[in-house]
Design a protein around this motif. Sequence first.
Motif, PDB file in Angstrom:
ATOM      1  N   PRO A 183      -7.580  28.234 -43.193  1.00 43.15           N
ATOM      2  CA  PRO A 183      -8.910  27.662 -43.394  1.00 43.15           C
ATOM      3  C   PRO A 183      -9.629  28.367 -44.534  1.00 43.15           C
ATOM      4  N   PRO A 184     -10.561  27.695 -45.198  1.00 37.80           N
ATOM      5  CA  PRO A 184     -11.341  28.376 -46.234  1.00 37.80           C
ATOM      6  C   PRO A 184     -12.165  29.514 -45.639  1.00 37.80           C
ATOM      7  N   GLU A 185     -12.440  30.508 -46.437  1.00 42.30           N
ATOM      8  CA  GLU A 185     -13.103  31.717 -45.969  1.00 42.30           C
ATOM      9  C   GLU A 185     -14.463  31.449 -45.359  1.00 42.30           C
ATOM     10  N   GLU A 186     -15.135  30.382 -45.814  1.00 43.83           N
ATOM     11  CA  GLU A 186     -16.488  30.125 -45.312  1.00 43.83           C
ATOM     12  C   GLU A 186     -16.508  29.569 -43.894  1.00 43.83           C
ATOM     13  N   LEU A 187     -15.343  29.260 -43.328  1.00 40.54           N
ATOM     14  CA  LEU A 187     -15.303  28.729 -41.976  1.00 40.54           C
ATOM     15  C   LEU A 187     -15.025  29.824 -40.959  1.00 40.54           C
ATOM     16  N   LEU A 188     -15.679  29.721 -39.803  1.00 46.39           N
ATOM     17  CA  LEU A 188     -15.544  30.675 -38.700  1.00 46.39           C
ATOM     18  C   LEU A 188     -14.970  29.931 -37.500  1.00 46.39           C
ATOM     19  N   LEU A 189     -13.968  30.501 -36.853  1.00 45.74           N
ATOM     20  CA  LEU A 189     -13.352  29.868 -35.693  1.00 45.74           C
ATOM     21  C   LEU A 189     -14.231  30.034 -34.460  1.00 45.74           C
ATOM     22  N   PHE A 190     -14.638  28.914 -33.900  1.00 45.55           N
ATOM     23  CA  PHE A 190     -15.442  28.912 -32.673  1.00 45.55           C
ATOM     24  C   PHE A 190     -14.532  28.957 -31.449  1.00 45.55           C
ATOM     25  N   CYS A 191     -13.630  27.981 -31.330  1.00 45.55           N
ATOM     26  CA  CYS A 191     -12.760  27.952 -30.163  1.00 45.55           C
ATOM     27  C   CYS A 191     -11.564  27.052 -30.424  1.00 45.55           C
ATOM     28  N   GLY A 192     -10.597  27.152 -29.546  1.00 47.90           N
ATOM     29  CA  GLY A 192      -9.483  26.221 -29.536  1.00 47.90           C
ATOM     30  C   GLY A 192      -9.627  25.291 -28.351  1.00 47.90           C
ATOM     31  N   MET A 193      -8.770  24.278 -28.288  1.00 45.89           N
ATOM     32  CA  MET A 193      -8.754  23.369 -27.143  1.00 45.89           C
ATOM     33  C   MET A 193      -7.325  22.875 -26.933  1.00 45.89           C
ATOM     34  N   SER A 194      -6.769  23.171 -25.769  1.00 48.66           N
ATOM     35  CA  SER A 194      -5.457  22.663 -25.411  1.00 48.66           C
ATOM     36  C   SER A 194      -5.599  21.248 -24.861  1.00 48.66           C
ATOM     37  N   ILE A 195      -4.669  20.375 -25.233  1.00 45.89           N
ATOM     38  CA  ILE A 195      -4.768  18.954 -24.882  1.00 45.89           C
ATOM     39  C   ILE A 195      -3.418  18.442 -24.408  1.00 45.89           C
ATOM     40  N   GLY A 196      -3.439  17.635 -23.362  1.00 47.04           N
ATOM     41  CA  GLY A 196      -2.207  17.010 -22.919  1.00 47.04           C
ATOM     42  C   GLY A 196      -2.365  16.319 -21.583  1.00 47.04           C
ATOM     43  N   PHE A 197      -1.222  16.043 -20.971  1.00 38.67           N
ATOM     44  CA  PHE A 197      -1.183  15.439 -19.646  1.00 38.67           C
ATOM     45  C   PHE A 197      -1.037  16.546 -18.616  1.00 38.67           C
ATOM     46  N   GLU A 198      -1.826  16.466 -17.558  1.00 38.44           N
ATOM     47  CA  GLU A 198      -1.866  17.542 -16.569  1.00 38.44           C
ATOM     48  C   GLU A 198      -0.540  17.700 -15.834  1.00 38.44           C
ATOM     49  N   ASP A 199      -0.129  18.942 -15.658  1.00 37.07           N
ATOM     50  CA  ASP A 199       0.985  19.275 -14.786  1.00 37.07           C
ATOM     51  C   ASP A 199       0.414  19.435 -13.385  1.00 37.07           C
ATOM     52  N   THR A 200       0.610  18.428 -12.556  1.00 39.24           N
ATOM     53  CA  THR A 200      -0.028  18.416 -11.234  1.00 39.24           C
ATOM     54  C   THR A 200       0.615  19.396 -10.266  1.00 39.24           C
ATOM     55  N   THR A 201       1.714  20.041 -10.672  1.00 40.38           N
ATOM     56  CA  THR A 201       2.331  21.045  -9.792  1.00 40.38           C
ATOM     57  C   THR A 201       1.628  22.390  -9.885  1.00 40.38           C
ATOM     58  N   VAL A 202       0.758  22.546 -10.877  1.00 41.63           N
ATOM     59  CA  VAL A 202       0.018  23.798 -11.051  1.00 41.63           C
ATOM     60  C   VAL A 202      -1.229  23.758 -10.173  1.00 41.63           C
ATOM     61  N   GLY A 203      -1.334  24.699  -9.267  1.00 42.43           N
ATOM     62  CA  GLY A 203      -2.462  24.719  -8.347  1.00 42.43           C
ATOM     63  C   GLY A 203      -3.765  25.138  -9.017  1.00 42.43           C
ATOM     64  N   TYR A 204      -4.870  24.682  -8.472  1.00 41.20           N
ATOM     65  CA  TYR A 204      -6.173  25.066  -9.013  1.00 41.20           C
ATOM     66  C   TYR A 204      -7.238  24.884  -7.945  1.00 41.20           C
ATOM     67  N   THR A 205      -8.336  25.562  -8.139  1.00 38.10           N
ATOM     68  CA  THR A 205      -9.532  25.343  -7.337  1.00 38.10           C
ATOM     69  C   THR A 205     -10.647  24.995  -8.293  1.00 38.10           C
ATOM     70  N   ARG A 206     -11.233  23.836  -8.108  1.00 35.05           N
ATOM     71  CA  ARG A 206     -12.275  23.443  -9.044  1.00 35.05           C
ATOM     72  C   ARG A 206     -13.535  24.243  -8.793  1.00 35.05           C
TER      73      ARG A 206
END
Length: 222
Positions: A183-206
């Motif tokens: 990226p050009p020097e004048e830009l600052l990285l704020f964040c990334g974002m992972s994108i895709g289809f959910e792996d429903t075998t991975v457990g989570y608590t909302r």
Amino acid sequence: MDVYEAVTSRRAVRGFTDREVPREVLERVVRAAAWTPSASNLQPWHVYVLTGGPLAELKKRACERLTSGDPWDEPEYEQYPPALKSPYRERRSAFGEQRYGALGIAREDLEARQRAASANWDCFGAPAALFFYIDRDMGSAQWSDVGMYVQTVMLLLRAEGLHSCTQMAWAKYRRTVAEVLSPPEELLLFCGMSIGFEDTTVGYTRTGRAPLDETVTFVDGC
């Protein structure tokens, strides 16, 4: 999917399948997200879309850096106030307990927590990722605009049947990201974002939300 469903079904997914996200879908999302409002129409965001070989290379470099014990990059912005006051401190603590509790990781098991956090550098297995930059000359109002843009992207992804996870963690590896993106020097990285289809075998608590009367005040007229 209507807007209400997109908002309430959106969550930070930390487990994705390797099913490819079509480029035309990603293009459709970022094209529509361009209509996000911004003060005086500055549109102060710049986004890099990574898939395939470039994303694989970034994951490889990040994982190698993690394995070598290379320390995080110096922060370019403050992600949280140095001392969170109540009730924000308690909300953050509750999030950590729920997040790691869903993985069966005890609060005192710092090594296991670090292993879980290291999945950030693999984008949780996602086959696509976005990286959001902002011009260094922009002020706090423009950061707010970028935040609105990020939220718009996440809701559009839900409309496409996709999930996402925003990751400020990538700002800690900003040099590695820059090696791949240039990226050009004048830009600052704020964040990334992972994108895709959910792996429903991975457990989570909302994670929950604060009661409405803690965050909203209605001022009714006569």
